[in-house]
Motif scaffolding. Structure first.
Motif, mmCIF file in Angstrom:
data_model
loop_
_atom_site.group_PDB
_atom_site.id
_atom_site.type_symbol
_atom_site.label_atom_id
_atom_site.label_comp_id
_atom_site.label_asym_id
_atom_site.label_seq_id
_atom_site.Cartn_x
_atom_site.Cartn_y
_atom_site.Cartn_z
ATOM 1 N N TYR A 80 0.837 -1.201 0.000
ATOM 2 C CA TYR A 80 0.000 0.000 0.000
ATOM 3 C C TYR A 80 0.871 1.250 0.000
ATOM 4 O O TYR A 80 1.977 1.269 0.556
ATOM 5 N N CYS A 81 0.309 2.312 -0.580
ATOM 6 C CA CYS A 81 0.961 3.619 -0.562
ATOM 7 C C CYS A 81 0.216 4.544 0.395
ATOM 8 O O CYS A 81 -0.965 4.346 0.672
ATOM 9 N N ALA A 82 0.912 5.528 0.882
ATOM 10 C CA ALA A 82 0.301 6.488 1.799
ATOM 11 C C ALA A 82 -0.649 7.402 1.046
ATOM 12 O O ALA A 82 -0.363 7.817 -0.084
ATOM 13 N N LEU A 83 -1.774 7.735 1.653
ATOM 14 C CA LEU A 83 -2.755 8.593 1.003
ATOM 15 C C LEU A 83 -2.170 9.965 0.717
ATOM 16 O O LEU A 83 -2.378 10.532 -0.362
ATOM 17 N N GLU A 84 -1.413 10.494 1.685
ATOM 18 C CA GLU A 84 -0.886 11.855 1.519
ATOM 19 C C GLU A 84 0.356 11.900 0.634
ATOM 20 O O GLU A 84 0.772 12.974 0.198
ATOM 21 N N ASN A 85 0.962 10.710 0.365
ATOM 22 C CA ASN A 85 2.182 10.674 -0.449
ATOM 23 C C ASN A 85 2.168 9.414 -1.307
ATOM 24 O O ASN A 85 2.504 8.319 -0.832
ATOM 25 N N PRO A 86 1.773 9.519 -2.572
ATOM 26 C CA PRO A 86 1.653 8.330 -3.437
ATOM 27 C C PRO A 86 2.978 7.638 -3.700
ATOM 28 O O PRO A 86 2.986 6.525 -4.239
ATOM 29 N N TYR A 87 4.105 8.257 -3.341
ATOM 30 C CA TYR A 87 5.413 7.651 -3.581
ATOM 31 C C TYR A 87 5.946 6.936 -2.344
ATOM 32 O O TYR A 87 7.004 6.321 -2.387
ATOM 33 N N MET A 88 5.199 7.032 -1.227
ATOM 34 C CA MET A 88 5.589 6.337 -0.003
ATOM 35 C C MET A 88 4.815 5.025 0.064
ATOM 36 O O MET A 88 3.681 4.979 0.531
ATOM 37 N N CYS A 89 5.414 3.950 -0.447
ATOM 38 C CA CYS A 89 4.713 2.674 -0.584
ATOM 39 C C CYS A 89 5.470 1.577 0.164
ATOM 40 O O CYS A 89 6.081 0.695 -0.436
ATOM 41 N N ASN A 90 5.441 1.652 1.474
ATOM 42 C CA ASN A 90 6.182 0.689 2.283
ATOM 43 C C ASN A 90 5.283 -0.052 3.275
ATOM 44 O O ASN A 90 5.761 -0.653 4.224
ATOM 45 N N LYS A 126 -10.678 -2.322 -7.644
ATOM 46 C CA LYS A 126 -11.760 -2.477 -8.611
ATOM 47 C C LYS A 126 -12.462 -1.155 -8.913
ATOM 48 O O LYS A 126 -13.567 -1.145 -9.449
ATOM 49 N N TYR A 127 -11.822 -0.034 -8.557
ATOM 50 C CA TYR A 127 -12.404 1.274 -8.884
ATOM 51 C C TYR A 127 -12.728 1.332 -10.381
ATOM 52 O O TYR A 127 -11.946 0.828 -11.194
ATOM 53 N N PRO A 271 -13.933 5.151 0.767
ATOM 54 C CA PRO A 271 -12.740 5.458 1.572
ATOM 55 C C PRO A 271 -12.295 6.897 1.393
ATOM 56 O O PRO A 271 -12.749 7.602 0.481
ATOM 57 N N ALA A 272 -11.397 7.339 2.260
ATOM 58 C CA ALA A 272 -10.812 8.673 2.128
ATOM 59 C C ALA A 272 -9.993 8.743 0.846
ATOM 60 O O ALA A 272 -9.260 7.814 0.507
ATOM 61 N N THR A 273 -10.151 9.855 0.135
ATOM 62 C CA THR A 273 -9.373 10.057 -1.092
ATOM 63 C C THR A 273 -8.420 11.238 -0.967
ATOM 64 O O THR A 273 -7.427 11.305 -1.686
ATOM 65 N N ASN A 282 -2.865 4.870 -9.130
ATOM 66 C CA ASN A 282 -2.285 4.418 -7.864
ATOM 67 C C ASN A 282 -3.411 4.121 -6.885
ATOM 68 O O ASN A 282 -3.585 4.797 -5.871
ATOM 69 N N LEU A 283 -4.198 3.093 -7.169
ATOM 70 C CA LEU A 283 -5.365 2.765 -6.347
ATOM 71 C C LEU A 283 -4.979 2.126 -5.019
ATOM 72 O O LEU A 283 -5.841 1.955 -4.148
ATOM 73 N N SER A 284 -3.702 1.780 -4.840
ATOM 74 C CA SER A 284 -3.268 1.215 -3.563
ATOM 75 C C SER A 284 -3.231 2.269 -2.457
ATOM 76 O O SER A 284 -2.953 1.947 -1.305
ATOM 77 N N ARG A 285 -3.529 3.516 -2.773
ATOM 78 C CA ARG A 285 -3.600 4.583 -1.758
ATOM 79 C C ARG A 285 -4.932 4.561 -1.020
ATOM 80 O O ARG A 285 -5.058 5.191 0.041
#
Length: 501
Positions: A80-90, A126-127, A271-273, A282-285
């Motif tokens: 998953y990636c962070a909602l506030e930062n799509p490049y933080m995926c840890n 599945k968005y 969910p929160a967007t 980047n739907l993993s956010r």
């Protein structure tokens, strides 16, 4: 082994039966003593009082189920990636690795761990199909809520959500509160807050935007159902005038029912967007994650018990006042000399026990009342013809009431019944409202619009291509345990089923 759920607060007083017992309700109305022995002119006798268990953490005794059942992350593993930062995926979720798994029970474990433990859903892969989740908490016991319901999200708080309750073990559901970033758009309801409520509108079901707006992960992560604020409408801001609240709970049945549940359901709808547009690359956010759910309450024992036990995975009141049943809802055998009634908070501070009295039995007693019995069989007692089996007294001098009726003349209705030429099982009123635009008719049945059916108009008819009904991946399938007739509809239909109540 029987594990006491709620401890008797004044056990010490029982060690000396001759000691006068002071009986004062605590801040939340903890009437803690059911009876005490006192000296009178006639000698040592029992003084009976209304009593109820102490309030506590009810999440220790619930069963949780999720729908769809495969909505928890980790199977297959996912990053998953962070909602506030799509490049933080840890943030990795793997159901087969203890350190990386996020099962539902982590919503109810003791907090204080580092890092925080939490349940997490699959991502919104599945968005644009809605990401829908039902979280159902079941107690298999009637409980009374005494404090705010608090849901703490590890993710951003959802942009659309409904909190629902059941009073009949999940057979039917009623909304408690709607939550949205835009109430009018999501549920066709004007936004309100609990501060907008008055004593006369306390039972209104509102939609609030307080817990859904903005970049919420940076600030408060909790969503509340504000019970204390509703209590404060009668007891004052600091809840100092509890006598006023007790009086209202005692005399207004719908008010007591409002805070009574057997099950709770959290319906997560969007969910929160963090933005108006979803980043489809980047739907993993986008997902749901809950670290804690708090439900404070007590076993409902109808003011006939001061303790409740958890035995064989079930909560049961330890009944006093010659009552019995899971909720102390009936008189014991041979103690049915008058109709059962719940205890009363009034008069404060002792209340009224309304104990069950012995039936008239035994040869000596029969001899003393035989003439009375003959007289009763031959005289009309003015028993209500609709509420009682006969207009004449039975052999013990009382009216024999039909199902749902109570009172000396069978003119009153037990909880869950409404008078309509006799006590009829109540379906809808200002608390149990018809859903999806249905209209309550005589408090006994809902008249549903053409697109819906069910006891409370909770079921879409699913005719033709209606909303993909029955699609197991849509999140609309009813929960298996317990059964849940209210189906989840896709977000695009939300304004249709969530008309203002």
């Amino acid at each position: 082994m029987r594990q006491p759920v709620l401890l008797l607060a004044m056990q010490a007083a029982w060690s000396c039966l001759c000691r006068a017992t002071q009986h004062y309700p605590a801040a939340w109305g903890h009437y803690d003593v059911c009876k005490s022995q006192v000296y009178t002119d006639e000698g040592l006798t029992w003084d009976y009082m209304a009593c109820q268990p102490e309030a506590g953490d009810m999440t220790k005794y619930l069963r949780v189920t999720l729908d769809p059942p495969n909505i928890t992350c980790g199977d297959p593993p996912e990053t998953y990636c962070a909602l506030e930062n799509p490049y933080m995926c840890n943030n990795e979720c793997d159901a087969n690795t203890v350190e990386l798994a996020h099962p539902p029970e982590l919503m109810f474990d003791f907090e204080g761990r580092n890092p925080t433990t939490f349940w997490q859903s699959t991502s919104w892969r599945k968005y644009p199909k809605p990401l829908l989740v039902n979280i159902t908490m079941s107690w298999n016991k009637t409980i009374e809520l005494t404090d705010d319901i608090v849901i703490t999200f590890e993710s951003g708080r959802p942009e659309q959500m409904v909190l629902e309750k059941s009073l009949d073990y999940g057979r039917t559901w009623q909304p408690y509160q709607f939550y949205a970033t835009d109430c009018l758009d999501a549920f066709t309801m004007d936004p309100k807050t609990v501060q907008d409520l008055t004593q006369h509108t306390l039972l209104d079901i509102i939609c609030t935007e307080d817990y859904s707006r903005g970049y919420v992960w940076k600030y408060d992560k909790t969503v509340r159902f504000e019970i204390k604020d509703r209590f404060a409408l009668f007891a004052g801001p600091q809840l100092h005038n509890m006598a006023s609240l007790y009086g209202q709970l005692d005399t207004t049945k719908n008010l007591r029912d409002f805070f009574t549940i057997t099950d709770l359901r959290i319906r997560l709808l969007r969910p929160a967007t963090g933005a108006t547009m979803v980043d489809e690359n980047n739907l993993s956010r986008y997902f749901y994650a809950i670290s804690d759910i708090k439900v404070q309450g007590r076993c409902k024992c109808n003011l006939h018990a001061n303790s409740c036990v958890f035995d064989k995975e079930k909560l049961t009141c330890e009944c006093e006042h010659n009552t019995t049943g899971p909720d102390c809802g009936r008189c014991k055998k041979n103690y049915q000399g008058r109709a059962w009634n719940s205890g009363s908070y009034l008069p404060i501070p002792k209340g009224t026990a309304n104990i069950c009295v012995p039936s008239i039995v035994g040869p000596v007693i029969r001899q003393n009342v035989s003439s009375l019995g003959v007289a009763n069989r031959n005289q009309e007692c003015k028993c209500d013809p609709f509420g009682s089996e006969s207009d004449r007294c039975n052999g013990t001098g009382f009216c024999k009431c039909k199902e749902g009726a109570t009172g000396p003349k069978c003119t009153e209705c037990q909880p869950g019944y409404l008078w309509n030429n006799g006590c009829k099982s109540r379906v809808c009123d200002e608390l149990l409202r018809c859903q999806n635009g249905g209209v309550c008719h005589n408090n006994l049945r809902c008249q549903c619009p053409a697109a819906f059916t069910g006891l409370l108009c909770e079921k879409p008819r699913c005719e033709g291509e209606a909303a993909g009904c029955g699609d197991p991946d849509s999140g609309q399938a009813a929960l298996r345990l317990p059964p849940t007739p209210l189906l989840l509809l896709p977000l695009l239909l939300a304004p249709a089923w969530a008309a203002p109540l």
